[in-house]
Design an enzyme around this catalytic site. Structure first.
Site, PDB file in Angstrom:
ATOM      1  N   CYS A 109       2.715   7.127   4.905  1.00 20.68           N
ATOM      2  CA  CYS A 109       3.089   5.803   5.410  1.00 20.68           C
ATOM      3  C   CYS A 109       4.594   5.745   5.689  1.00 20.68           C
ATOM      4  O   CYS A 109       5.063   6.371   6.621  1.00 20.68           O
ATOM      5  CB  CYS A 109       2.621   4.730   4.438  1.00 20.68           C
ATOM      6  SG  CYS A 109       2.543   3.084   5.161  1.00 20.68           S
ATOM      7  N   HIS A 139      -3.363   6.212   2.944  1.00 16.36           N
ATOM      8  CA  HIS A 139      -2.834   6.419   1.594  1.00 16.36           C
ATOM      9  C   HIS A 139      -3.800   7.196   0.700  1.00 16.36           C
ATOM     10  O   HIS A 139      -4.641   6.589   0.045  1.00 16.36           O
ATOM     11  CB  HIS A 139      -2.547   5.062   0.941  1.00 16.36           C
ATOM     12  CG  HIS A 139      -1.370   4.371   1.541  1.00 16.36           C
ATOM     13  ND1 HIS A 139      -0.104   4.486   1.035  1.00 16.36           N
ATOM     14  CD2 HIS A 139      -1.261   3.577   2.626  1.00 16.36           C
ATOM     15  CE1 HIS A 139       0.741   3.788   1.773  1.00 16.36           C
ATOM     16  NE2 HIS A 139       0.062   3.224   2.747  1.00 16.36           N
ATOM     17  N   GLU A 171      -3.112   8.473  -2.124  1.00 15.97           N
ATOM     18  CA  GLU A 171      -2.827   8.145  -3.530  1.00 15.97           C
ATOM     19  C   GLU A 171      -3.540   6.879  -3.990  1.00 15.97           C
ATOM     20  O   GLU A 171      -3.636   6.626  -5.181  1.00 15.97           O
ATOM     21  CB  GLU A 171      -1.306   8.038  -3.763  1.00 15.97           C
ATOM     22  CG  GLU A 171      -0.646   6.724  -3.362  1.00 15.97           C
ATOM     23  CD  GLU A 171      -0.410   6.590  -1.852  1.00 15.97           C
ATOM     24  OE1 GLU A 171      -1.011   7.359  -1.083  1.00 15.97           O
ATOM     25  OE2 GLU A 171       0.369   5.695  -1.456  1.00 15.97           O
TER      26      GLU A 171
END
Lengths: 229, 81
Positions: free
Chosen positions: A86, A203, A205
């Site tokens: 990002c 994302h 994560e």
């Protein structure tokens, strides 16, 4: 594998990234401060999501001049693994470690949703735990994720396999409706020519435990962990 | 010396802000408007002996930071020119 997560002023997903790597993956991970010049001997640098320096001027434009970015550029030039998620992707583009740029979403709205991504190249250090054509379900949350690069450059990137992830629908097909931000050729993630620097808007994560809604992000982290030199 | 920098989306690069402003203007009745682009206007005070020295400095600043050549064009005006 030793990982370093860079914390810039305005980073947002630094803690979640560290959690994914250290707690979920059980890897050796530490936070790196943007003012430091030492990378502390890590083998992979992660630039997290967020709004570094308030996104002033352009996203990632100011973070690029942080002291640590000089070390990250040198680390990348020496073949070290760098992943930008990002805002981290935006920083890598601004730092010219990745081709292209990220600009305002086609809709002008901030988007926060889960998307489907197709793995276009599974022979990179960042995707080797996946298979070509695999679909990943990951969240996106950004206002400026529209990937842009000159047409001829994109063509060359495609030929070289530098387009790593594309936005698709649940059946793995590209369509305008499945392209959340209007990115050229539905590009969601790209690598450099040497395939040691990778940037993506989704994302991973945020998709590492079932209670987060999915575990497909682990594919990315497992790939990197398996690429230790 | 004052330098005025204008940064605009490159030709051919999708400019969703410009497009939104254009369609809003048209819905207000300004049917004669087209080609709207939304960019940035940056004012700088540059210490320089001559306008051409300020111009050289401004060009370097634009290329290093103020504009991203992948997506933006820039031009600038220098006082006294």
């Amino acid at each position: 594998m030793k990982w370093g997560v860079v914390r810039f002023p305005g980073s947002l997903d630094d803690g979640d990234s560290l959690y994914a790597i250290a707690e979920v993956m059980g890897q050796d991970a530490r936070m790196l401060w943007h003012k430091d010049e030492s990378l502390g001997g890590v083998e992979c640098v992660l630039l997290p999501g967020g709004f570094s320096y308030g996104d002033y001027l352009r996203t990632g434009a100011i973070a690029r001049f942080s002291p640590i970015m000089k070390s990250v550029a040198k680390f990348a030039a020496d073949g070290g693994l760098v992943i930008g998620i990002c805002n981290g992707f935006q920083i890598l583009c601004e730092a010219h470690l990745l081709p292209g740029a990220l600009t305002r979403n086609r809709s002008l709205s901030f988007i926060c949703q889960r998307v489907w991504l197709r793995v276009e190249n599974a022979s990179t250090p960042f995707t080797r735990a996946a298979k070509q054509g695999d679909l990943l379900r990951l969240p996106i949350k950004h206002g400026e994720g529209l990937y842009v690069a000159p047409e001829d450059e994109i063509r060359q990137m495609e030929e070289r396999g530098q387009v790593i992830l594309r936005y698709v629908d649940a059946d793995g097909r590209e369509s305008d409706a499945a392209n959340p931000n209007g990115s050229m050729r539905a590009i969601a993630g790209v690598a450099n020519q040497r395939f040691n620097v990778f940037g993506l808007m989704p994302h991973p994560e945020h998709a590492v435990e079932p209670m987060l809604g999915g575990v497909d992000g682990l594919k990315i982290f497992q790939s990197i962990a398996g690429s230790a030199r | 010396m004052q330098v005025r920098v204008f940064v605009t989306p490159r030709k051919g690069i999708l400019d969703p802000q410009g497009r939104a402003v254009e369609s809003s203007l048209q819905s207000l009745g300004f049917k004669n408007v087209s080609g709207v682009k939304v960019g940035k206007y940056i004012l700088l005070e540059v210490e320089a002996r001559t306008a051409s020295e300020a111009r050289d400095e401004a060009k370097k600043m634009c290329e290093a930071l103020l504009a991203n050549p992948v997506i933006e064009d820039y031009r600038f005006e220098v006082d006294g020119e």
